[in-house]
Design an enzyme around this catalytic site. Structure first.
Site, PDB file in Angstrom:
ATOM      1  N   HIS A 148       8.728  -4.700  -0.883  1.00  0.00           N
ATOM      2  CA  HIS A 148       7.817  -5.607  -1.584  1.00  0.00           C
ATOM      3  C   HIS A 148       6.793  -4.785  -2.357  1.00  0.00           C
ATOM      4  O   HIS A 148       6.915  -4.630  -3.562  1.00  0.00           O
ATOM      5  CB  HIS A 148       7.157  -6.567  -0.578  1.00  0.00           C
ATOM      6  CG  HIS A 148       6.178  -7.501  -1.221  1.00  0.00           C
ATOM      7  ND1 HIS A 148       4.924  -7.731  -0.712  1.00  0.00           N
ATOM      8  CD2 HIS A 148       6.295  -8.253  -2.346  1.00  0.00           C
ATOM      9  CE1 HIS A 148       4.294  -8.604  -1.500  1.00  0.00           C
ATOM     10  NE2 HIS A 148       5.121  -8.935  -2.486  1.00  0.00           N
ATOM     11  N   HIS A 189       2.395  -8.041   4.394  1.00  0.00           N
ATOM     12  CA  HIS A 189       2.559  -9.429   3.952  1.00  0.00           C
ATOM     13  C   HIS A 189       3.645 -10.159   4.724  1.00  0.00           C
ATOM     14  O   HIS A 189       4.096 -11.219   4.299  1.00  0.00           O
ATOM     15  CB  HIS A 189       2.867  -9.475   2.444  1.00  0.00           C
ATOM     16  CG  HIS A 189       1.940  -8.632   1.623  1.00  0.00           C
ATOM     17  ND1 HIS A 189       2.320  -7.432   1.064  1.00  0.00           N
ATOM     18  CD2 HIS A 189       0.627  -8.799   1.331  1.00  0.00           C
ATOM     19  CE1 HIS A 189       1.275  -6.893   0.435  1.00  0.00           C
ATOM     20  NE2 HIS A 189       0.248  -7.699   0.590  1.00  0.00           N
TER      21      HIS A 189
HETATM   22 FE1  FES Z   1       5.691  -5.400   2.793  1.00  0.00          FE
HETATM   23 FE2  FES Z   1       4.304  -6.837   1.096  1.00  0.00          FE
HETATM   24  S1  FES Z   1       4.380  -4.699   1.252  1.00  0.00           S
HETATM   25  S2  FES Z   1       5.592  -7.530   2.671  1.00  0.00           S
END
Ligand code: FES
Length: 66
Positions: free
Chosen positions: A11, A28
């Site tokens: 992500h 997140h």
């Molecule tokens: Fe891993 Fe956003 S950096 S869920």
């Protein structure tokens, strides 16, 4: 064959941690299974697999790019 898996969340790049079902991202909430496939977003891509090379002297060389 030895396979290495990146612990960098796909992500936004936080470091993930092992969990009962695979790996969890503390930033997140993305979750990945033991093979690095996304179980829960916001991550959309699986964890990156890294090439590992066994050298003649027994050294393991980890290829972190491409
Ligand atoms: Fe891993 Fe956003 S950096 S869920």
């Amino acid at each position: 064959e030895i396979v290495a898996q990146s612990l960098v969340c796909t992500h936004l790049g936080c470091t993930i941690a092992e969990s009962a079902t695979g790996f969890d991202c503390p930033c997140h909430g993305s979750q990945f299974d033991e093979d690095g496939n996304v179980l829960t977003g916001p991550a959309q891509k699986p964890l990156k697999t890294l090439r590992v090379e066994l050298l003649e002297d027994g050294t393991l060389r980890l290829h972190t790019k491409g």
